[in-house]
Scaffold this active site. Structure first.
Site, mmCIF file in Angstrom:
data_model
loop_
_atom_site.group_PDB
_atom_site.id
_atom_site.type_symbol
_atom_site.label_atom_id
_atom_site.label_comp_id
_atom_site.label_asym_id
_atom_site.label_seq_id
_atom_site.Cartn_x
_atom_site.Cartn_y
_atom_site.Cartn_z
ATOM 1 N N GLN A 141 42.611 16.075 -1.486
ATOM 2 C CA GLN A 141 43.734 15.475 -0.764
ATOM 3 C C GLN A 141 43.237 14.721 0.464
ATOM 4 O O GLN A 141 42.515 15.261 1.295
ATOM 5 C CB GLN A 141 44.743 16.560 -0.352
ATOM 6 C CG GLN A 141 45.990 16.034 0.320
ATOM 7 C CD GLN A 141 46.810 15.136 -0.588
ATOM 8 O OE1 GLN A 141 46.998 15.419 -1.762
ATOM 9 N NE2 GLN A 141 47.309 14.036 -0.048
ATOM 10 N N ASP A 169 42.170 11.006 -9.985
ATOM 11 C CA ASP A 169 42.675 10.056 -8.997
ATOM 12 C C ASP A 169 42.130 8.655 -9.249
ATOM 13 O O ASP A 169 42.638 7.680 -8.708
ATOM 14 C CB ASP A 169 42.301 10.503 -7.574
ATOM 15 C CG ASP A 169 43.505 11.036 -6.801
ATOM 16 O OD1 ASP A 169 44.644 10.742 -7.210
ATOM 17 O OD2 ASP A 169 43.314 11.732 -5.795
ATOM 18 N N LYS A 176 53.094 18.347 -6.096
ATOM 19 C CA LYS A 176 52.261 18.296 -7.293
ATOM 20 C C LYS A 176 52.325 19.621 -8.048
ATOM 21 O O LYS A 176 52.450 19.644 -9.282
ATOM 22 C CB LYS A 176 50.815 17.982 -6.902
ATOM 23 C CG LYS A 176 50.618 16.572 -6.389
ATOM 24 C CD LYS A 176 49.233 16.390 -5.785
ATOM 25 C CE LYS A 176 49.094 14.993 -5.205
ATOM 26 N NZ LYS A 176 47.830 14.792 -4.466
#
Length: 298
Positions: free
Chosen positions: A103, A126, A59
């Protein structure tokens, strides 16, 4: 092999990703020149899970390549829930931060649901906050979860029909299956399908998969879908990514999807490869959601 289709379309995610990133580059440049805003993602990594570390680095690399900012907060595995939520609250109030990502998976000592819900819906790139899931199911999605969003872009780019088709989803996770159902069932840009959701409790799975015009697999079982489980002309989206031992490979393993690719290829109208199908889209959609958040901050 039976040659039902000589022109099966290989749905490569890299082609779609490159197309989207060209458009994002224009938006990023406009944000910088006109508003002095650089899209910024703050990722939180708890512990030292190797797969999570690799994903976070990917990322960071992608954001840097697009002239965006990606910072990582590395926290020890024994981080308390209160300390983690306090960090998230600080990022919620930081106007320079446009996206917050925790995460997963988190250590078992932490309540993942409670932590994800503490992220501001406006910075939930997300798309996991219940408010954003609610918007999605109302037909007005704000931030679509990255993998389902990437699948929609693949279907759109390759002009795979969804209108009035029968879409069958195998997998009911909050990350893929459920939001995918919400997107395809509604009359959105790429949707208006009749959708069946299957899972580990589904009796006689092949009865449903054989009915699919569009089959989306996110079961987490290597090469689970075989050629005799699909009908001729099915469009297949394979979300799975599994490492299986293979002595013939230099590394001693190979990466495969949830679909037996070679068994299904000739029978399908189109199919995503693994790797190289859905995978490249996930980070691109994270970039897209972060840029959207930056634009919304103006």
């Amino acid at each position: 092999m039976n040659n039902f289709f000589f022109n099966t379309i290989l749905l490569k995610g890299s082609n779609v990703s490159n197309h989207i990133r060209k458009n994002l580059t224009l938006q990023i440049n406009e944000l910088k020149k006109t508003y002095n805003i650089t899209p910024k993602l703050s990722a939180i990594l708890v512990g030292d899970n190797p797969a999570s570390q690799l994903y976070i680095k990917s990322k960071e690399k992608a954001f840097k390549k697009m002239d965006c900012i990606s910072e990582t907060h590395n926290l020890p595995i024994n981080t308390t829930e209160s300390n983690l939520i306090e960090l998230i609250k600080g990022l919620n109030n930081d106007n320079s931060v446009h996206g917050i990502l925790v995460q997963l998976p988190l250590p078992k000592s932490l309540d993942s649901k409670k932590i994800l819900h503490s992220i501001s819906p406006e910075k939930d790139v997300d798309g996991f906050h219940p408010m954003n899931i609610g918007y999605l199911y109302q037909g007005e999605p704000k931030y679509v979860p990255c993998t389902p969003g990437g699948i929609i872009e693949i279907l759109d780019f390759y002009d795979i029909p969804t209108e009035r088709c029968h879409a069958v989803i195998v997998g009911r996770s909050n990350i893929v299956g459920k939001p995918m159902y919400g997107l395809l069932a509604q009359n959105l840009r790429k949707g208006n399908a009749t959708v069946t959701m299957c899972h580990t409790g589904t009796k006689d799975l092949s009865y449903f998969t054989k009915q699919a015009d569009l089959l989306i697999i996110a079961a987490g079982i290597p090469e689970f879908i075989k050629g005799d489980m699909i009908s001729e002309g099915t469009h297949i989206i394979d979300v799975g990514i599994n490492r299986v031992n293979d002595a013939s490979e230099k590394k001693g393993y190979k990466i495969v999807g949830d679909v037996d690719f070679f068994d299904c290829f000739d029978k399908s109208a189109s199919i995503t490869p693994v790797p190289g199908g859905v995978g490249p889209m996930t980070i691109t959609m994270l970039l897209s959601n972060t840029v959207t958040s930056a634009k919304n901050s103006i």
